[in-house]
Design a protein around this motif. Structure first.
Motif, PDB file in Angstrom:
ATOM      1  N   GLN A 300       0.824  -1.210   0.000  1.00 12.09           N
ATOM      2  CA  GLN A 300       0.000   0.000   0.000  1.00 12.09           C
ATOM      3  C   GLN A 300       0.858   1.260   0.000  1.00 12.09           C
ATOM      4  N   PHE A 301       1.953   1.250   0.747  1.00 15.94           N
ATOM      5  CA  PHE A 301       2.811   2.438   0.835  1.00 15.94           C
ATOM      6  C   PHE A 301       3.396   2.795  -0.527  1.00 15.94           C
ATOM      7  N   PHE A 308       0.578  12.829  -2.319  1.00 16.24           N
ATOM      8  CA  PHE A 308      -0.052  12.838  -1.003  1.00 16.24           C
ATOM      9  C   PHE A 308       0.961  12.959   0.125  1.00 16.24           C
ATOM     10  N   GLY A 309       2.220  13.209  -0.232  1.00 16.29           N
ATOM     11  CA  GLY A 309       3.241  13.453   0.777  1.00 16.29           C
ATOM     12  C   GLY A 309       4.109  12.257   1.100  1.00 16.29           C
ATOM     13  N   TYR A 310       3.752  11.114   0.594  1.00 12.75           N
ATOM     14  CA  TYR A 310       4.568   9.907   0.753  1.00 12.75           C
ATOM     15  C   TYR A 310       4.172   8.947  -0.358  1.00 12.75           C
ATOM     16  N   GLY A 311       4.889   7.852  -0.471  1.00 10.14           N
ATOM     17  CA  GLY A 311       4.569   6.875  -1.506  1.00 10.14           C
ATOM     18  C   GLY A 311       5.295   7.182  -2.808  1.00 10.14           C
ATOM     19  N   GLY A 318       5.178  -2.868 -10.146  1.00 11.35           N
ATOM     20  CA  GLY A 318       6.208  -2.189  -9.357  1.00 11.35           C
ATOM     21  C   GLY A 318       6.151  -2.564  -7.892  1.00 11.35           C
ATOM     22  N   ALA A 319       4.929  -2.718  -7.380  1.00 14.24           N
ATOM     23  CA  ALA A 319       4.777  -3.126  -5.986  1.00 14.24           C
ATOM     24  C   ALA A 319       5.297  -4.548  -5.789  1.00 14.24           C
ATOM     25  N   GLY A 320       5.005  -5.414  -6.763  1.00 12.52           N
ATOM     26  CA  GLY A 320       5.512  -6.771  -6.674  1.00 12.52           C
ATOM     27  C   GLY A 320       7.026  -6.822  -6.734  1.00 12.52           C
ATOM     28  N   LEU A 321       7.620  -5.978  -7.573  1.00 14.58           N
ATOM     29  CA  LEU A 321       9.085  -5.935  -7.671  1.00 14.58           C
ATOM     30  C   LEU A 321       9.719  -5.454  -6.366  1.00 14.58           C
ATOM     31  N   THR A 322       8.996  -4.631  -5.634  1.00 13.99           N
ATOM     32  CA  THR A 322       9.511  -4.170  -4.343  1.00 13.99           C
ATOM     33  C   THR A 322       9.695  -5.329  -3.387  1.00 13.99           C
ATOM     34  N   LEU A 323       8.901  -6.375  -3.573  1.00 14.57           N
ATOM     35  CA  LEU A 323       9.008  -7.561  -2.717  1.00 14.57           C
ATOM     36  C   LEU A 323      10.027  -8.572  -3.237  1.00 14.57           C
TER      37      LEU A 323
END
Length: 506
Positions: A300-301, A308-311, A318-323
């Motif tokens: 989610q992050f 929105f100030g973060y993220g 891309g989220a999957g690659l972060t893992l």
């Protein structure tokens, strides 16, 4: 003395002629990994699945819930069945059911049939403890710790790998039905490999279904998992959710009482009360609760738009690659666990893993402003998962006889899963309680609070891991700590409890 001899890996672990440990391990790894991946593979495709089935998102979310419920109910039962009727034949049955479930989900055009397929898929979660039992039965002693570490670590990386694989396939235009066909092919391949490669002559022991034990255990787990999973949508304070939690408590207590009064219980409570088993299971539960919530937080992050100030505005891929570093960290840890077990025993890799997990959340609490911070954090988390979970089967097996291997590991896996569901629910609830005014997104404070809570749970896991009774001898042999009175009364039996020099503990 007979019990201690039976609990020795060398007493029941003999290399079966005609078996190829590397090929068998690859088949077992493929089978178990495919089943773990199935759980998270559907997450990114739920909107597409809802559209194709013409149902709401609330309705299609049952695709996840039903799978969790099925896994919770059938994993202990099939593990117990494998110990009694033969692990190879029950593993083949389990993989067959999971394959049939994937095919049913792939060809179905209505939600009820898809849910039935997902329930069959959930039964496949028993493959992991059955595979652990097979490894303990037929592998050479020096291959057991590393093989168990790899199999157990797969449960840790499966969630992240499922999200990554799903993201890649969604970007390639793959439909939900296509992903179910891939799952079916993977488990069918595993089934064929188990049937042809594993040579494990098995005899059917006297087995009687413990009806009351099965009903109370499955009912309690259903109430608990359903309450945790549906709490965010039904309301944590609703009468339905509170009633489910009360029902879970009553049924699980009833199960504990029932299992002590039947001649052939589904789960031997005297085994579960052994300090090494109890401590390892408590650590597994807390580890799941502390670490698994990180998947929700990270995904989610990084997907939150930076305005929105973060993220970082990452898409599903891309989220999957972060893992991805999580997978690498887990595999590195799994490779190191057997060496660590040999030199310092299985307890300390588990302790170190929980410490690394705690450090991960401390790192995220301080550093979360750049995308690379999360790559580092997921790598650390994978290292912690691999060390902790990779050591658990060896430590757990040290406290049970070979005949109880699968059911003991089934309970351990179920506790990890339940703990993970609780950790995920806690993280989700914290984020939901800390949203920006007019914006349906969590505040940065919601994430930092979640990091603190998850880290605190991991600290409890450290305490539980340290409390597991264990003693490591300077010559590389390991033994489980025995009550002092027993040591004085039965010194000859204590000497028989010494493990293989390979590091497999008694």
């Amino acid at each position: 003395m007979a019990e201690l001899l039976a609990s020795r890996p060398g007493a029941a672990t003999s290399h079966r002629k005609g078996t190829a440990p590397t090929a068998v391990l690859l088949v077992l790894a493929l089978s178990t990994f495919a089943i773990v991946v199935m759980q998270s593979l559907v997450m990114p495709i739920l909107p597409g699945l809802a559209k194709s089935l013409e149902v709401s998102m609330a309705d299609v979310s049952w695709v996840v819930t039903v799978n969790l419920l099925s896994a919770a109910v059938f994993t202990p039962f099939l593990g117990s069945l494998g110990d009694a009727l033969g692990r190879k034949r029950v593993l083949m049955m389990t993989l067959g059911l999971a394959t049939a479930g994937s095919v049913l989900a792939a060809v179905s055009t209505t939600l009820p049939l898809v849910l039935a397929g997902r329930a069959l898929q959930g039964m496949g979660f028993a493959a992991m403890p059955l595979a652990i039992g097979i490894v303990r039965s037929i592998f050479p002693p020096h291959r057991v710790p590393s093989s168990l570490a790899l199999l157990s670590a797969l449960t840790g990386i499966g969630a992240g790998a499922g999200l990554l694989i799903s993201g890649v396939l969604v970007n390639a235009g793959m439909t939900a039905q296509g992903m179910f066909w891939i799952s079916a092919a993977a488990t069918a391949t595993g089934l064929l490999g188990v049937a042809t490669l594993i040579r494990l002559p098995e005899r059917v022991n006297d087995f009687r279904v413990d009806v009351w034990g099965l009903l109370t255990l499955s009912g309690g787990l259903v109430c608990l998992v359903l309450g945790i999973n549906r709490g965010p949508s039904w309301g944590w304070g609703s009468a339905t959710v509170l009633g489910l939690f009360v029902g879970a408590l009553v049924l699980l207590v009833a199960c504990y009482l029932v299992e002590q009064r039947v001649s052939k219980p589904l789960i031997d409570m005297s085994m579960m009360r052994k300090p090494v088993v109890l401590g390892t299971n408590l650590t597994a539960f807390l580890t799941g609760a502390g670490m698994y919530g990180a998947f929700v937080l990270v995904i989610q992050f990084v997907q939150t738009p930076s305005r929105f100030g973060y993220g970082f505005g990452a898409d599903a891929l891309g989220a999957g690659l972060t893992l991805l570093p999580l997978t690498a960290g887990t595999l590195v840890a799994a490779a190191a666990v057997s060496m660590l077990i040999k030199h310092i025993g299985p307890k300390w890799p588990m302790v170190i893993g929980t410490v690394v997990a705690t450090a991960t959340f401390a790192f995220l609490l301080v550093l979360h402003t750049e995308h690379w911070h999360f790559y580092v954090a997921t790598g650390l988390l994978g290292l912690g998962l691999g060390l902790a979970m990779g050591a658990m089967p060896t430590l757990l097996n040290s406290g049970v006889s070979p005949e109880q291997t699968s059911v003991a590991n089934s309970v351990n896996q179920t506790l990890r899963s339940v703990g993970g569901s609780i950790g995920t629910a806690v993280a989700t609830a914290i984020l939901a309680a800390n949203t920006s005014a007019g914006v349906p997104l969590p505040t940065i404070d919601g994430y930092t609070t979640s990091f603190v809570i998850s880290g605190a749970i991991c600290v409890l896991a450290i305490v539980a891991a340290l409390a597991v009774p264990y003693r490591h001898r300077s010559n590389g042999e390991t033994v489980v700590a025995i009550e002092e009175s027993e040591t004085e009364a039965r010194p000859s039996e204590l000497s028989l409890a010494t493990a293989q020099r390979s590091g497999v503990s008694v």
